[in-house]
Scaffold this motif. Structure first.
Motif, PDB file in Angstrom:
ATOM      1  N   ASN A  43       0.831  -1.202   0.000  1.00 51.63           N
ATOM      2  CA  ASN A  43       0.000   0.000   0.000  1.00 51.63           C
ATOM      3  C   ASN A  43       0.868   1.257   0.000  1.00 51.63           C
ATOM      4  OD1 ASN A  43      -2.655  -1.241   0.122  1.00 51.63           O
ATOM      5  ND2 ASN A  43      -2.143  -1.849   2.202  1.00 51.63           N
ATOM      6  N   ALA A  44       1.961   1.225   0.775  1.00 53.30           N
ATOM      7  CA  ALA A  44       2.863   2.376   0.806  1.00 53.30           C
ATOM      8  C   ALA A  44       3.542   2.579  -0.548  1.00 53.30           C
ATOM      9  CB  ALA A  44       3.907   2.188   1.906  1.00 53.30           C
ATOM     10  N   VAL A  45       3.936   1.476  -1.187  1.00 50.89           N
ATOM     11  CA  VAL A  45       4.543   1.579  -2.514  1.00 50.89           C
ATOM     12  C   VAL A  45       3.551   2.182  -3.507  1.00 50.89           C
ATOM     13  CG1 VAL A  45       5.569   0.277  -4.415  1.00 50.89           C
ATOM     14  CG2 VAL A  45       6.088  -0.358  -2.055  1.00 50.89           C
ATOM     15  N   GLY A  46       2.318   1.707  -3.461  1.00 50.87           N
ATOM     16  CA  GLY A  46       1.307   2.230  -4.371  1.00 50.87           C
ATOM     17  C   GLY A  46       0.989   3.691  -4.117  1.00 50.87           C
ATOM     18  N   GLY A 101      -3.511  -1.411  -9.530  1.00 49.01           N
ATOM     19  CA  GLY A 101      -2.816  -2.378  -8.689  1.00 49.01           C
ATOM     20  C   GLY A 101      -3.217  -2.266  -7.233  1.00 49.01           C
ATOM     21  N   ILE A 102      -3.427  -1.030  -6.752  1.00 48.00           N
ATOM     22  CA  ILE A 102      -3.858  -0.843  -5.365  1.00 48.00           C
ATOM     23  C   ILE A 102      -5.285  -1.339  -5.179  1.00 48.00           C
ATOM     24  CG2 ILE A 102      -4.324   0.873  -3.582  1.00 48.00           C
ATOM     25  CD1 ILE A 102      -2.093   2.544  -4.666  1.00 48.00           C
ATOM     26  N   PHE A 110       2.301  -3.148 -10.317  1.00 52.89           N
ATOM     27  CA  PHE A 110       3.260  -2.080 -10.064  1.00 52.89           C
ATOM     28  C   PHE A 110       4.470  -2.188 -10.992  1.00 52.89           C
ATOM     29  CE2 PHE A 110       1.884  -1.769  -5.340  1.00 52.89           C
ATOM     30  CZ  PHE A 110       0.751  -1.074  -5.727  1.00 52.89           C
ATOM     31  N   VAL A 111       4.716  -3.382 -11.511  1.00 54.10           N
ATOM     32  CA  VAL A 111       5.914  -3.597 -12.334  1.00 54.10           C
ATOM     33  C   VAL A 111       5.900  -2.738 -13.598  1.00 54.10           C
ATOM     34  CG1 VAL A 111       7.240  -5.310 -13.618  1.00 54.10           C
ATOM     35  CG2 VAL A 111       6.272  -5.898 -11.391  1.00 54.10           C
ATOM     36  N   PRO A 112       4.820  -2.728 -14.403  1.00 50.11           N
ATOM     37  CA  PRO A 112       4.856  -1.866 -15.596  1.00 50.11           C
ATOM     38  C   PRO A 112       4.949  -0.391 -15.255  1.00 50.11           C
ATOM     39  CG  PRO A 112       2.673  -2.830 -15.297  1.00 50.11           C
ATOM     40  CD  PRO A 112       3.583  -3.538 -14.359  1.00 50.11           C
ATOM     41  N   VAL A 153      12.232  -3.561  -3.713  1.00 45.91           N
ATOM     42  CA  VAL A 153      11.486  -3.690  -2.457  1.00 45.91           C
ATOM     43  C   VAL A 153      10.119  -4.315  -2.704  1.00 45.91           C
ATOM     44  CG1 VAL A 153      10.355  -2.374  -0.627  1.00 45.91           C
ATOM     45  CG2 VAL A 153      12.699  -1.840  -1.270  1.00 45.91           C
ATOM     46  N   SER A 154       9.432  -3.868  -3.753  1.00 46.11           N
ATOM     47  CA  SER A 154       8.122  -4.438  -4.073  1.00 46.11           C
ATOM     48  C   SER A 154       8.232  -5.926  -4.392  1.00 46.11           C
ATOM     49  CB  SER A 154       7.510  -3.688  -5.261  1.00 46.11           C
ATOM     50  OG  SER A 154       6.264  -4.234  -5.627  1.00 46.11           O
TER      51      SER A 154
END
Length: 212
Positions: A43-46, A101-102, A110-112, A153-154
């Protein structure tokens, strides 16, 4: 005799009548759910990706002339406007993919988004080298390194979630009515796949980070 029996029982041969459903045998347990790769820290990454994408689009809208002049230094004044529109349209697509993604809790989406921004920074870094823009090169390399770390990290969080979800799946299967308390057979339905070498490396590096 068979035809006479069928005629005596028309309910057995009606084409609109559904066949009785087979009930599972007593004591049988449904297959456990597949292991998930979504970690709560995704969630933080998104949120970071959303914040970066929105900031970039809003900044371009407010400082359109400056952004166009910056691109003109790389590609010439004639193509700067069209290229800026294309770049921001691509960023809008990456932002939408990160948001999806979220919403769907799929870290693979998140990769693309990460790869798209990384590719953009890499292209501008190469252009900085040819044009001798060392300040711009340093800036773009720092952004590129940051997004590479974020992708790593993801990836590690996904491996960590897969390991934790796999343990929960095995525990659920073992504690079921038909379970015997064992680990279960490898490759059974719902059993998580083994981690790849890259996932193991990312997970090991993530576990070495200091925890509060």
């Amino acid at each position: 005799m068979a035809m006479a029996s069928a005629g005596a029982n028309p309910e057995w041969t009606r084409p609109d009548q559904r066949l009785p459903e087979r009930r599972p045998a007593e004591g049988a347990t449904p297959p456990p759910p597949a292991a998930s790769t979504w970690h709560r820290m995704h969630n933080a990454v998104g949120v970071f990706l959303l914040a970066y994408g929105v900031t970039s689009l809003v900044g371009a809208a407010l400082l359109w002339g400056d952004r166009r002049k910056e691109l003109a230094g790389y590609f010439g004044a004639g193509n700067a406007g069209a290229l800026l529109v294309a770049v921001k349209a691509a960023e809008a697509v990456l932002l939408a993919v990160a948001a999806a993604g979220i919403v769907r809790r799929r870290d693979v989406w998140f990769v693309p988004a990460l790869a798209g921004w990384m590719a953009g920074f890499a292209v501008f870094a190469v252009l900085d080298v040819f044009d001798g823009r060392w300040g711009g090169l340093l800036e773009h390399l720092l952004y590129l390194a940051g997004f590479v770390v974020l992708l790593f990290v993801s990836y590690g969080l996904g491996a960590k979630a897969q390991v934790g979800s796999g343990a929960a799946v095995r525990a659920s299967a073992a504690s079921g009515p038909g379970g015997d308390g064992g680990e279960g057979e490898p490759g059974a339905d719902g059993e998580p796949r083994r981690l790849t070498r890259t996932q193991e490396f990312a997970l090991a590096a993530l576990n070495r980070l200091p925890h509060r």
